[in-house]
Scaffold this active site. Structure first.
Site, PDB file in Angstrom:
ATOM      1  CG  LEU A 136      -1.966  -1.039   1.395  1.00  0.00           C
ATOM      2  CD1 LEU A 136      -2.545  -1.008   2.811  1.00  0.00           C
ATOM      3  CD2 LEU A 136      -3.073  -0.778   0.374  1.00  0.00           C
ATOM      4  CB  SER A 137       0.018   4.737  -0.843  1.00  0.00           C
ATOM      5  OG  SER A 137       0.597   5.998  -0.675  1.00  0.00           O
ATOM      6  N   GLY A 138       2.419   4.276   1.529  1.00  0.00           N
ATOM      7  CA  GLY A 138       2.774   4.541   2.937  1.00  0.00           C
ATOM      8  C   GLY A 138       3.191   3.308   3.707  1.00  0.00           C
ATOM      9  CB  SER A 139       3.213  -0.324   2.957  1.00  0.00           C
ATOM     10  OG  SER A 139       3.803  -0.305   1.674  1.00  0.00           O
ATOM     11  CE  LYS A 148       4.808   0.923  -2.857  1.00  0.00           C
ATOM     12  NZ  LYS A 148       3.843   1.541  -1.927  1.00  0.00           N
ATOM     13  CB  SER A 149       9.853   4.945  -1.271  1.00  0.00           C
ATOM     14  OG  SER A 149       8.881   4.885  -2.269  1.00  0.00           O
ATOM     15  CB  SER A 179       2.741  -3.766  -8.424  1.00  0.00           C
ATOM     16  OG  SER A 179       3.513  -3.964  -7.279  1.00  0.00           O
TER      17      SER A 179
HETATM   18  N1  LIG Z   1      -5.011   7.082  -6.777  1.00  0.00           N
HETATM   19  C1  LIG Z   1      -3.821   6.767  -6.293  1.00  0.00           C
HETATM   20  N2  LIG Z   1      -3.614   5.540  -5.741  1.00  0.00           N
HETATM   21  C2  LIG Z   1      -2.406   5.225  -5.260  1.00  0.00           C
HETATM   22  N3  LIG Z   1      -1.308   6.050  -5.296  1.00  0.00           N
HETATM   23  C3  LIG Z   1      -1.462   7.263  -5.848  1.00  0.00           C
HETATM   24  C4  LIG Z   1      -2.717   7.668  -6.356  1.00  0.00           C
HETATM   25  N4  LIG Z   1      -2.581   8.935  -6.841  1.00  0.00           N
HETATM   26  C5  LIG Z   1      -1.303   9.299  -6.656  1.00  0.00           C
HETATM   27  N5  LIG Z   1      -0.626   8.304  -6.063  1.00  0.00           N
HETATM   28  C6  LIG Z   1       0.844   8.350  -5.830  1.00  0.00           C
HETATM   29  O1  LIG Z   1       1.396   7.488  -6.825  1.00  0.00           O
HETATM   30  C7  LIG Z   1       2.224   6.511  -6.243  1.00  0.00           C
HETATM   31  C8  LIG Z   1       1.881   5.095  -6.754  1.00  0.00           C
HETATM   32  O2  LIG Z   1       2.279   4.929  -8.064  1.00  0.00           O
HETATM   33  P1  LIG Z   1       2.537   3.467  -8.629  1.00  0.00           P
HETATM   34  O3  LIG Z   1       2.978   3.652 -10.022  1.00  0.00           O
HETATM   35  O4  LIG Z   1       3.429   2.750  -7.692  1.00  0.00           O
HETATM   36  O5  LIG Z   1       1.080   2.820  -8.567  1.00  0.00           O
HETATM   37  S1  LIG Z   1       0.550   1.501  -9.287  1.00  0.00           S
HETATM   38  O6  LIG Z   1       1.609   0.468  -9.165  1.00  0.00           O
HETATM   39  O7  LIG Z   1       0.265   1.811 -10.682  1.00  0.00           O
HETATM   40  O8  LIG Z   1      -0.671   1.119  -8.577  1.00  0.00           O
HETATM   41  C9  LIG Z   1       1.980   6.551  -4.746  1.00  0.00           C
HETATM   42  O9  LIG Z   1       3.278   6.425  -4.197  1.00  0.00           O
HETATM   43  P2  LIG Z   1       3.589   5.549  -2.903  1.00  0.00           P
HETATM   44  O10 LIG Z   1       2.881   6.281  -1.793  1.00  0.00           O
HETATM   45  O11 LIG Z   1       5.088   5.616  -2.809  1.00  0.00           O
HETATM   46  O12 LIG Z   1       3.098   4.148  -3.070  1.00  0.00           O
HETATM   47  C10 LIG Z   1       1.328   7.898  -4.486  1.00  0.00           C
HETATM   48  O13 LIG Z   1       2.296   8.837  -4.085  1.00  0.00           O
HETATM   49  N1  LIG Z   2       9.529  -0.014   9.599  1.00  0.00           N
HETATM   50  C1  LIG Z   2       9.356   0.930   8.684  1.00  0.00           C
HETATM   51  N2  LIG Z   2       9.749   0.702   7.412  1.00  0.00           N
HETATM   52  C2  LIG Z   2       9.546   1.651   6.459  1.00  0.00           C
HETATM   53  N3  LIG Z   2       8.969   2.837   6.668  1.00  0.00           N
HETATM   54  C3  LIG Z   2       8.555   3.120   7.935  1.00  0.00           C
HETATM   55  C4  LIG Z   2       8.728   2.173   8.981  1.00  0.00           C
HETATM   56  N4  LIG Z   2       8.209   2.698  10.111  1.00  0.00           N
HETATM   57  C5  LIG Z   2       7.762   3.921   9.795  1.00  0.00           C
HETATM   58  N5  LIG Z   2       7.961   4.199   8.483  1.00  0.00           N
HETATM   59  C6  LIG Z   2       7.580   5.454   7.835  1.00  0.00           C
HETATM   60  O1  LIG Z   2       6.484   5.166   6.969  1.00  0.00           O
HETATM   61  C7  LIG Z   2       6.554   5.994   5.811  1.00  0.00           C
HETATM   62  C8  LIG Z   2       6.591   5.105   4.569  1.00  0.00           C
HETATM   63  O2  LIG Z   2       6.588   5.922   3.432  1.00  0.00           O
HETATM   64  P1  LIG Z   2       7.151   5.428   2.037  1.00  0.00           P
HETATM   65  O3  LIG Z   2       8.449   4.744   2.219  1.00  0.00           O
HETATM   66  O4  LIG Z   2       7.088   6.598   1.120  1.00  0.00           O
HETATM   67  O5  LIG Z   2       6.060   4.311   1.657  1.00  0.00           O
HETATM   68  P2  LIG Z   2       5.601   3.850   0.214  1.00  0.00           P
HETATM   69  O6  LIG Z   2       6.770   3.983  -0.714  1.00  0.00           O
HETATM   70  O7  LIG Z   2       5.177   2.427   0.411  1.00  0.00           O
HETATM   71  O8  LIG Z   2       4.466   4.752  -0.142  1.00  0.00           O
HETATM   72  C9  LIG Z   2       7.797   6.852   5.937  1.00  0.00           C
HETATM   73  O9  LIG Z   2       7.445   8.095   6.479  1.00  0.00           O
HETATM   74  C10 LIG Z   2       8.655   6.059   6.939  1.00  0.00           C
HETATM   75  O10 LIG Z   2       9.520   6.876   7.677  1.00  0.00           O
END
Ligand SMILES: Nc1ncnc2c1ncn2[C@@H]1O[C@H](COP(=O)(O)OS(=O)(=O)O)[C@@H](OP(=O)(O)O)[C@H]1O
Ligand SMILES: Nc1ncnc2c1ncn2[C@@H]1O[C@H](COP(=O)(O)OP(=O)(O)O)[C@@H](O)[C@H]1O
Length: 202
Positions: free
Chosen positions: A38-41, A43-44, A111
């Site tokens: 998920l977003s915020g999980s 990954k990055s 993904s």
């Molecule tokens: N509608 C919606 N749903 C999910 N995420 C969104 C959306 N709009 C913008 N974002 C931003 O785009 C990042 C995800 O892009 P991805 O190319 O990884 O998505 S996907 O694999 O095609 O589902 C995602 O990044 P991460 O938070 O790092 O996952 C978000 O910052």
């Molecule tokens: N164990 C952990 N591993 C990775 N990120 C963590 C963890 N605990 C807290 N975080 C925080 O969660 C957020 C994850 O954001 P990000 O890496 O951008 O996620 P994603 O790429 O999945 O959207 C960051 O602010 C990071 O500091």
């Protein structure tokens, strides 16, 4: 030396320098480390820290991050299911080229669809695709909300938002699961490096 696809008049040319030659030069194998979640999980965050560690140990790497790739190569794609599929198809093909170049390829995309991830797995050889599930409950991702996107999605300002108004299909049998609610990013990275060493990738 080459194979011809007759219908489209295109030809595949083999190169004299092969993936094996390149891997020998780099001194390691070149798998795809596919981060999904998920977003915020996380990954990055984890992919970045892992790349930093691998680089420190003189491994050749490249990180393909969804947010970044959507600035350029995939800037024409939205977040509806068809475009997400195309997003993953393209980056799968790019990742395959990186595998061929002998570089350890980190791919960090939500993904969300199992079928799309499976297509990428099948693009490369057995053991060249390592699926890493960055597992974190939605409510924790939402509390973290590093970019404020969940807040906006809840208000209805962002449509098709993963976990809120668009599905996320969990991996069934990933090679690695990292639970970022329970383990630190450092522990997560150590686990991936251990896996790479134990399976003789590096
Ligand atoms: N509608 C919606 N749903 C999910 N995420 C969104 C959306 N709009 C913008 N974002 C931003 O785009 C990042 C995800 O892009 P991805 O190319 O990884 O998505 S996907 O694999 O095609 O589902 C995602 O990044 P991460 O938070 O790092 O996952 C978000 O910052
Ligand atoms: N164990 C952990 N591993 C990775 N990120 C963590 C963890 N605990 C807290 N975080 C925080 O969660 C957020 C994850 O954001 P990000 O890496 O951008 O996620 P994603 O790429 O999945 O959207 C960051 O602010 C990071 O500091």
């Amino acid at each position: 030396m080459f194979t011809v696809e007759k219908e489209r008049n295109i030809t595949w040319h083999n190169t004299n320098v092969t993936k094996q030659h390149r891997q020998l030069l780099h001194g390691h194998k070149s798998p795809i480390l596919w981060f999904t979640g998920l977003s915020g999980s996380g990954k990055s965050t984890i992919a970045n820290l892992l790349e930093q560690n691998l680089h420190k140990y003189r491994k050749s790497t490249y990180l393909l991050d969804g947010d970044n790739i959507r600035h350029g190569l995939n800037s024409d794609l939205s977040f509806n299911s068809e475009d997400r599929k195309e997003n993953i198809r393209r980056i799968g093909e790019v990742a395959k080229l990186f595998v061929d170049s002998g570089i350890i390829t980190l791919v960090s995309f939500i993904s969300p669809y199992k079928a799309d991830r499976k297509i990428v797995r099948n693009l490369v050889q057995d053991k060249e695709f390592i699926e890493i599930y960055i597992k974190c409950p939605l409510d924790i991702c939402e509390q973290r909300d590093p970019k404020g996107l969940y807040k906006r999605a809840r208000k209805g300002e962002i449509k098709n938002f993963t976990g809120i108004s668009s599905p996320y299909e969990k991996p069934e049998d990933p090679e690695i699961i990292l639970e970022t609610e329970k383990e630190t990013k450092e522990t997560a990275v150590d686990k991936i490096i251990k896996y790479l060493k134990e399976h003789q990738y590096i």
